[in-house]
Write a protein that holds these residues in place. Structure first.
Motif, PDB file in Angstrom:
ATOM      1  N   TRP A 181     -13.149 -41.344 -51.685  1.00 41.64           N
ATOM      2  CA  TRP A 181     -13.104 -42.678 -52.290  1.00 41.64           C
ATOM      3  C   TRP A 181     -12.976 -42.628 -53.803  1.00 41.64           C
ATOM      4  N   ALA A 182     -13.401 -41.541 -54.428  1.00 44.27           N
ATOM      5  CA  ALA A 182     -13.305 -41.428 -55.881  1.00 44.27           C
ATOM      6  C   ALA A 182     -11.865 -41.424 -56.358  1.00 44.27           C
ATOM      7  N   VAL A 183     -10.949 -40.941 -55.527  1.00 45.11           N
ATOM      8  CA  VAL A 183      -9.522 -40.932 -55.870  1.00 45.11           C
ATOM      9  C   VAL A 183      -8.815 -42.135 -55.267  1.00 45.11           C
ATOM     10  N   PHE A 184      -9.245 -42.568 -54.085  1.00 41.73           N
ATOM     11  CA  PHE A 184      -8.526 -43.606 -53.356  1.00 41.73           C
ATOM     12  C   PHE A 184      -8.741 -44.993 -53.951  1.00 41.73           C
ATOM     13  N   ILE A 185      -9.956 -45.348 -54.295  1.00 43.87           N
ATOM     14  CA  ILE A 185     -10.241 -46.710 -54.762  1.00 43.87           C
ATOM     15  C   ILE A 185      -9.530 -47.034 -56.077  1.00 43.87           C
ATOM     16  N   ASN A 238       2.285 -38.377 -57.379  1.00 43.35           N
ATOM     17  CA  ASN A 238       2.311 -37.485 -58.547  1.00 43.35           C
ATOM     18  C   ASN A 238       0.999 -37.509 -59.326  1.00 43.35           C
ATOM     19  N   ASN A 239       0.008 -38.216 -58.823  1.00 41.23           N
ATOM     20  CA  ASN A 239      -1.273 -38.320 -59.522  1.00 41.23           C
ATOM     21  C   ASN A 239      -1.920 -36.937 -59.621  1.00 41.23           C
ATOM     22  N   PHE A 240      -2.288 -36.555 -60.815  1.00 39.89           N
ATOM     23  CA  PHE A 240      -2.848 -35.216 -61.037  1.00 39.89           C
ATOM     24  C   PHE A 240      -4.170 -35.256 -61.794  1.00 39.89           C
ATOM     25  N   PHE A 241      -4.219 -36.009 -62.878  1.00 37.89           N
ATOM     26  CA  PHE A 241      -5.375 -35.932 -63.764  1.00 37.89           C
ATOM     27  C   PHE A 241      -6.634 -36.511 -63.117  1.00 37.89           C
ATOM     28  N   LEU A 242      -6.495 -37.657 -62.439  1.00 40.60           N
ATOM     29  CA  LEU A 242      -7.662 -38.275 -61.818  1.00 40.60           C
ATOM     30  C   LEU A 242      -8.274 -37.382 -60.739  1.00 40.60           C
ATOM     31  N   PRO A 245      -5.145 -33.206 -53.501  1.00 42.12           N
ATOM     32  CA  PRO A 245      -3.761 -33.545 -53.150  1.00 42.12           C
ATOM     33  C   PRO A 245      -2.847 -32.358 -53.428  1.00 42.12           C
ATOM     34  N   VAL A 246      -1.587 -32.493 -53.045  1.00 45.54           N
ATOM     35  CA  VAL A 246      -0.637 -31.391 -53.212  1.00 45.54           C
ATOM     36  C   VAL A 246      -0.478 -31.008 -54.676  1.00 45.54           C
TER      37      VAL A 246
END
Length: 302
Positions: free
Chosen positions: A164-168, A232-236, A248-249
């Motif tokens: 949830w820390a990444v999804f929300i 492409n989210n990387f930093f979060l 994630p990948v």
């Protein structure tokens, strides 16, 4: 002489004659410059992809010798096997995490953004334009600036190192709300909504059965934008996650690439994994391109 007769007898300025065969074409030099710029842009975009495709089919020795154009040392099948076997099959889990984050997050985020944009467009409430100004201000805030506050909020609620820390956070996109309002202005006439209300439809029914169907191209456009951003989210994820099973990948390949300087066997799997990582975006844009193209022109016909 009356004003009417004077006006009718006044000489008219002749319109310029249109040359036979249509409007004049641009000069040959101008067309050559445009074609050159387009060609350089296409090469700049496609050459890294071409290198990735060629490198994914080579073994480690061919990568280090820069022998990518030869027909030998072809090992794409072996690279695929090594990719999904490396570290106990972590890549498959990372791929599934990215699909979950991106596809579900983009779908829900697009629905939220289009609903907020519709509300800003069709309803009147106190301080509406001031609130929309805050949305526009949030568009200009870089996502990296928000990473630390989001981490502190997730830490306070016990969500750090969880799904949830990444999804929300990816569900809420200020730029998507802005586009949602533009799409609502371009696609949903007020007369249609008034007709639905006259027929006895409630506000929620009017939105779901009437407005949302008209907003289909805009919804698909927002979905593609959100999908690309989240995939492409990387930093979060790097800030929020420490459990590799939740990576994630993008973050997973980064950790493997960091280990490649010590363990060179990671190089072929990182390249092959990078090639597979761009396939979902290509498939999504190819399948949804007609909705995306019509959605991009919504504001131009307003």
């Amino acid at each position: 002489m009356s004003v009417t007769s004077a006006t009718s007898t006044a000489p008219r300025t002749p319109l310029p004659a249109v040359p036979r065969g249509g409007p004049p074409r641009p000069p040959l030099l101008g067309r050559a410059v445009v074609n050159l710029v387009v060609g350089v842009s296409v090469l700049y975009t496609l050459l890294p992809v071409l290198w990735l495709v060629l490198a994914a089919g080579k073994d480690r020795d061919a990568l280090f010798s820069s022998d990518l154009l030869s027909l030998g040392n072809f090992s794409f099948v072996q690279n695929m096997k090594d990719l999904f076997a490396m570290d106990g099959g972590l890549y498959g889990r990372w791929y599934g995490n990215s699909l979950l984050y991106a596809v579900v997050g983009a779908a829900l985020g697009a629905l939220i953004s289009i609903a907020c944009g519709y509300a800003f467009d069709k309803y009147h409430f106190p301080h509406k334009e001031k609130l929309f100004g805050l949305v526009l201000a949030a568009v200009m805030v870089p996502q990296t600036v928000l990473a630390l506050p989001l981490y502190l909020m997730a830490s306070g609620t016990g969500l750090v190192n969880t799904f949830w820390a990444v999804f929300i956070p990816v569900l809420f996109n200020p730029f998507g709300v802005y586009l949602g309002r533009i799409f609502s202005q371009g696609y949903v006439p007020n007369e249609v909504l008034e007709a639905a209300r006259v027929d006895g439809a409630g506000e929620l029914t009017t939105y779901v059965r009437v407005a949302l169907r008209m907003l289909g191209p805009g919804l698909v456009t927002l979905f593609l934008f959100q999908l690309t951003t989240i995939w492409n989210n990387f930093f979060l994820p790097m800030v929020m996650l420490s459990d590799q099973d939740l990576y994630p990948v993008s973050l997973g390949l980064f950790t493997w690439n960091s280990s490649a300087s010590v363990s060179p066997e990671y190089y072929p799997v990182v390249i092959t994994g990078s090639l597979l990582a761009i396939l979902p975006l290509i498939v999504a844009f190819v399948l949804l391109q007609r909705f995306w193209k019509s959605g991009l022109t919504a504001g131009s016909v307003k």
